[in-house]
Scaffold this motif. Sequence first.
Motif, PDB file in Angstrom:
ATOM      1  N   ALA A 321      34.547  37.559  63.867  1.00 19.11           N
ATOM      2  CA  ALA A 321      34.249  37.989  62.510  1.00 19.11           C
ATOM      3  C   ALA A 321      35.455  37.718  61.610  1.00 19.11           C
ATOM      4  N   VAL A 322      35.208  37.475  60.489  1.00 15.13           N
ATOM      5  CA  VAL A 322      36.415  37.172  59.387  1.00 15.13           C
ATOM      6  C   VAL A 322      36.261  37.911  58.008  1.00 15.13           C
ATOM      7  N   GLY A 323      37.143  38.700  57.625  1.00 19.72           N
ATOM      8  CA  GLY A 323      37.252  39.479  56.468  1.00 19.72           C
ATOM      9  C   GLY A 323      38.199  38.580  55.333  1.00 19.72           C
ATOM     10  N   ILE A 324      37.707  38.648  54.110  1.00 22.03           N
ATOM     11  CA  ILE A 324      38.495  37.862  53.182  1.00 22.03           C
ATOM     12  C   ILE A 324      38.468  38.649  51.922  1.00 22.03           C
ATOM     13  N   VAL A 325      39.495  39.029  51.471  1.00 20.66           N
ATOM     14  CA  VAL A 325      39.390  39.785  50.043  1.00 20.66           C
ATOM     15  C   VAL A 325      40.444  39.184  49.061  1.00 20.66           C
ATOM     16  N   GLY A 326      39.832  39.205  47.723  1.00 23.11           N
ATOM     17  CA  GLY A 326      40.897  38.890  46.588  1.00 23.11           C
ATOM     18  C   GLY A 326      41.430  40.038  46.049  1.00 23.11           C
ATOM     19  N   LEU A 327      42.885  40.273  46.006  1.00 21.89           N
ATOM     20  CA  LEU A 327      43.353  41.218  45.466  1.00 21.89           C
ATOM     21  C   LEU A 327      44.014  41.113  43.971  1.00 21.89           C
ATOM     22  N   VAL A 328      43.776  41.438  42.860  1.00 19.24           N
ATOM     23  CA  VAL A 328      43.955  41.412  41.586  1.00 19.24           C
ATOM     24  C   VAL A 328      44.028  42.513  40.636  1.00 19.24           C
ATOM     25  N   GLU A 329      44.643  42.433  39.736  1.00 20.21           N
ATOM     26  CA  GLU A 329      44.591  43.334  38.699  1.00 20.21           C
ATOM     27  C   GLU A 329      44.272  42.822  37.258  1.00 20.21           C
ATOM     28  N   ASN A 330      43.275  43.428  36.523  1.00 18.18           N
ATOM     29  CA  ASN A 330      42.566  42.966  35.349  1.00 18.18           C
ATOM     30  C   ASN A 330      43.277  43.700  34.215  1.00 18.18           C
ATOM     31  N   MET A 331      44.289  43.029  33.548  1.00 18.51           N
ATOM     32  CA  MET A 331      45.118  43.647  32.442  1.00 18.51           C
ATOM     33  C   MET A 331      44.937  42.803  31.129  1.00 18.51           C
ATOM     34  N   PRO A 332      45.233  43.571  30.022  1.00 20.56           N
ATOM     35  CA  PRO A 332      45.202  42.811  28.518  1.00 20.56           C
ATOM     36  C   PRO A 332      46.787  42.438  28.585  1.00 20.56           C
ATOM     37  N   SER A 333      47.095  41.253  27.906  1.00 18.94           N
ATOM     38  CA  SER A 333      48.574  41.327  27.621  1.00 18.94           C
ATOM     39  C   SER A 333      48.638  39.621  27.005  1.00 18.94           C
ATOM     40  N   GLY A 334      49.830  39.283  26.548  1.00 20.80           N
ATOM     41  CA  GLY A 334      49.768  37.940  25.861  1.00 20.80           C
ATOM     42  C   GLY A 334      49.443  36.605  26.960  1.00 20.80           C
ATOM     43  N   THR A 335      49.270  36.828  28.142  1.00 21.36           N
ATOM     44  CA  THR A 335      49.113  36.099  28.930  1.00 21.36           C
ATOM     45  C   THR A 335      47.779  36.164  29.717  1.00 21.36           C
ATOM     46  N   ALA A 336      46.838  37.177  29.046  1.00 22.41           N
ATOM     47  CA  ALA A 336      45.527  37.303  29.666  1.00 22.41           C
ATOM     48  C   ALA A 336      44.743  36.295  29.230  1.00 22.41           C
ATOM     49  N   THR A 337      43.509  36.029  30.126  1.00 22.15           N
ATOM     50  CA  THR A 337      42.481  35.223  29.694  1.00 22.15           C
ATOM     51  C   THR A 337      41.593  35.757  28.713  1.00 22.15           C
ATOM     52  N   ARG A 338      41.275  34.820  27.738  1.00 22.72           N
ATOM     53  CA  ARG A 338      40.814  35.262  26.468  1.00 22.72           C
ATOM     54  C   ARG A 338      39.234  34.864  26.569  1.00 22.72           C
ATOM     55  N   PRO A 339      38.428  35.684  25.897  1.00 25.64           N
ATOM     56  CA  PRO A 339      36.849  35.438  25.872  1.00 25.64           C
ATOM     57  C   PRO A 339      36.724  33.940  25.122  1.00 25.64           C
ATOM     58  N   GLY A 340      35.983  33.250  25.827  1.00 27.58           N
ATOM     59  CA  GLY A 340      35.792  31.744  25.205  1.00 27.58           C
ATOM     60  C   GLY A 340      36.673  30.660  26.197  1.00 27.58           C
TER      61      GLY A 340
END
Length: 515
Positions: A321-340
């Motif tokens: 068996a293998v477990g894979i997880v993506g560890l990330v924090e979703n925050m707003p800032s000047g470098t954050a991903t924008r809608p669109g």
Amino acid sequence: MTELPAVSFASLQPEPKSPTAVYFVTEGEELPPPIKRLDKASAGAVSRAIEVAGFKPKRKTLLEILAPHGIKAARLLLVGIGDAKTLTHRDWMDLGGVVRGKLPKKTTEVDVVFAGVDHLPEEAPLGFAAGFGLRSYTFKKYKSKAGKSPDGGEEEQDEGRAPPKLSIFSCWGDKLAAKLQHTEAALSGVYLARDLVNEPANILTPPEFTARLRALEALGLTVEVLDEPKLKSLGMNALLAVGQGSAQPTSVVVLRWNGAVGRSAGDGNVVFVGKGVCFDSGGISIKPSPGMEDMKGDMGGAAAVAGAMATLALRKAPVNAVGIVGLVENMPSGTATRPGDIVTSASGQTIEILNTDAEGRLVLADLLWYAQEHLEPKLLITLATLTGAILVALGKEYAGLFSNDDKLASEIAEAGAESGELAWRMPLSKKYNKLIDGKFADIKNIGSRDAGSITAAQFLQRFVKNGTPWAHLDIAGTAMASPSTDINTSWGSGYGVRLLDRFSAKFHETPSAES
């Protein structure tokens, strides 16, 4: 972590010696012989207590008899079990939780007597022990005496206090001891998952989560960490887009357990994929303030994968068996991903990000592709606190189950029913695809207001190769802010650990070479 209760099995003895003794009573039948002996020893005190209390032994009813004369135990608990023939493993778990919840906090040991009741399966004591252990979990590591209210009304602190020692007496004696390892391994996995979900986001950052997963190497797991430079080289831009507004670095952790001795690599691995958003503010598409604190639990899928992999290692499961997880924090800032914004995923498909709060599917999209390219899966199961829409559909009793494979879906539903972690199958259909077809890219990360959980699952399916059995569990309603039950009073339930363990044990494990 809360300490597991110490459990022992022994043959029947004339009378328990612990201060607290538990006996079972079946509805519609005479008192079993062991209770009749106690009644005789107490000069009828037990039968009088039953009569005065009007005790009817329906399932999960309790009668507590304190300091009965002539009996060693200072506390007798008579537990109604209704019709013994109808009790399932989950019913016995619930009974274990009910008894654990009834015990005073200072209880140090308790004897449970499985005797005098017909139709009890050999697994009943194990189910009882599991429920007792699940109910014993607490998370109070951040409580302090200094936080005592002026009126002295603080809850008694019991973090660090060992749970009661559980001694189980039955006709099977210590025969059950060999099976206890599996129960204890599963409890450890659930405790781990609950701890992770309950931790605040300022403590359980992606780096801290990564460190805790590295520590699982001590159990025999192989742990590999993919850092941001590695993720960029792999083209995992969908996952990276989620965390680019945070000061916390993103990582992917791969946990491997190779327990199927003699199985060829070509047979493939059972692969569990978990969403690990350690805090989800919504990013630029920021969430409303009320309830945002609950978003520390948006890594419930990753917690379940971690707990399941720990369980397999602890019980030395004969499975690869293998477990894979993506560890990330979703925050707003000047470098954050924008809608669109448009990103190119690891699969090469382009994604138009219309709402940065629909981030979990971006994480899972790249994890799914990596798993298929690098982890030799014979099947894939994704777990994620993915959509609020699944709460509207199913509430907190069932997780939403989506799958491209009927056999896999059936196995998961069966494992869920047997473990008590329920899953209800939801539809997938090409007819929903048009709701997520992109205007400027191949796919957009949100559909309309309709069928929110389904379109999220349809999104994930775009990243599953034809012929790969895949199932998705949307656990937004079951992993966090969970309702209090007989076997759980924790905010984080650890949902998924017992389901995945049962799924592996029943359908995908092979006898080891030694057996």
